[in-house]
Scaffold this active site. Structure first.
Site, PDB file in Angstrom:
ATOM      1  N   GLY A  45       9.245   4.648  18.212  1.00 61.93           N
ATOM      2  CA  GLY A  45       9.055   5.726  17.251  1.00 61.93           C
ATOM      3  C   GLY A  45       7.846   5.437  16.384  1.00 61.93           C
ATOM      4  N   GLN A  50       2.873   5.787   8.796  1.00 58.01           N
ATOM      5  CA  GLN A  50       2.370   4.589   9.478  1.00 58.01           C
ATOM      6  C   GLN A  50       0.942   4.758  10.000  1.00 58.01           C
ATOM      7  OE1 GLN A  50       6.114   4.183  12.056  1.00 58.01           O
ATOM      8  NE2 GLN A  50       5.483   2.068  11.715  1.00 58.01           N
ATOM      9  N   CYS A  98       9.296  -3.046  13.541  1.00 54.55           N
ATOM     10  CA  CYS A  98       8.492  -1.930  13.051  1.00 54.55           C
ATOM     11  C   CYS A  98       7.021  -2.227  13.324  1.00 54.55           C
ATOM     12  CB  CYS A  98       8.736  -1.769  11.548  1.00 54.55           C
ATOM     13  SG  CYS A  98       7.823  -0.395  10.825  1.00 54.55           S
ATOM     14  N   LEU A  99       6.307  -1.244  13.856  1.00 51.00           N
ATOM     15  CA  LEU A  99       4.895  -1.453  14.188  1.00 51.00           C
ATOM     16  C   LEU A  99       4.058  -1.797  12.955  1.00 51.00           C
ATOM     17  CD1 LEU A  99       4.346   1.430  16.793  1.00 51.00           C
ATOM     18  CD2 LEU A  99       4.752  -0.997  17.265  1.00 51.00           C
ATOM     19  N   HIS A 140      15.641   5.020  11.267  1.00 52.87           N
ATOM     20  CA  HIS A 140      14.527   4.122  10.936  1.00 52.87           C
ATOM     21  C   HIS A 140      13.265   4.930  10.593  1.00 52.87           C
ATOM     22  CE1 HIS A 140      12.000   0.364  11.578  1.00 52.87           C
ATOM     23  NE2 HIS A 140      11.095   1.323  11.652  1.00 52.87           N
ATOM     24  N   HIS A 144      11.027   5.899   6.868  1.00 55.20           N
ATOM     25  CA  HIS A 144       9.582   5.854   6.593  1.00 55.20           C
ATOM     26  C   HIS A 144       9.152   7.051   5.740  1.00 55.20           C
ATOM     27  CE1 HIS A 144       8.003   2.390   8.704  1.00 55.20           C
ATOM     28  NE2 HIS A 144       8.615   2.711   9.830  1.00 55.20           N
TER      29      HIS A 144
HETATM   30 NI    NI Z   1       8.995   1.423  11.440  1.00 57.90          NI
END
Ligand code: NI
Length: 185
Positions: A45, A50, A98-99, A140, A144
């Site tokens: 995702g 992000q 998480c990226l 998740h 964000h």
């Molecule tokens: Ni994340």
């Protein structure tokens, strides 16, 4: 186009994201860039904050992580202006990553089900209940949009253990195999 992923420490990750309308500039281009960026980074995702945009948009593909015989249970969807209506079911732990926070993983407990209202990329309204892994990834990514990161939901001891790695990310000392935008480099 591949977009840089904003790393832990970037203020945009702590902001509450804003609702958008169908006139948002270059929306379809943005969505296709988000898919490309998410897949390149091997993510399940990706939320707009992000990539530095504080808007209520995220992409999810859980088909990738479903077992071979359960692929049809996965979802590949764009979620715009999502609002959680309710969460229920037992809390269950699942190891998240998480990226924006490379090289850190940890168990987070979340309710099993989530009911979500959102519009898709064509601004068609949906009201759906998701469960299991699908719910997990949605919760998740939804966090964000609220400026919440999974590391805030780890157990106190685990939080302590990752402090060093977190400060490395904040100061640009961490590495990732995708384009990442640290706060200080
Ligand atoms: Ni994340």
């Amino acid at each position: 186009m591949l977009l840089p992923i904003y790393a832990y420490g970037q203020p945009v990750l702590k902001k509450k994201a804003k609702i958008i309308d169908a006139k948002f500039p270059k929306l379809s281009e943005l969505i296709s860039d988000m898919w490309e960026t998410m897949y390149f980074a091997h993510g399940v995702g990706l939320a707009a904050p992000q990539i530095g945009l504080s808007i209520r948009l995220f992409t999810i593909d859980t088909i990738q992580i479903m077992d071979e015989d359960k692929k049809e249970e996965g979802i590949k969807q764009v979620f715009i202006n999502a609002q959680v209506i309710e969460e229920n079911g037992d809390l269950w732990p699942y190891e998240e990553g998480c990226l924006s926070i490379p090289d850190i993983r940890g168990d987070v407990e979340r309710p099993q089900k989530v009911r979500l209202q959102y519009v898709d990329e064509n601004f068609v309204k949906h009201d759906e209940i998701y469960e299991g892994i699908n719910a997990r990834v949605i919760q998740h990514e939804y966090d964000h949009l609220e400026g919440i990161l999974f590391i805030e939901k780890l157990k106190p001891l685990k939080k302590k253990l990752i402090q060093g790695k977190l400060s490395d990310i904040k100061t640009g000392k961490a590495i990732a195999d995708y384009k990442i935008k640290f706060l200080r480099v």
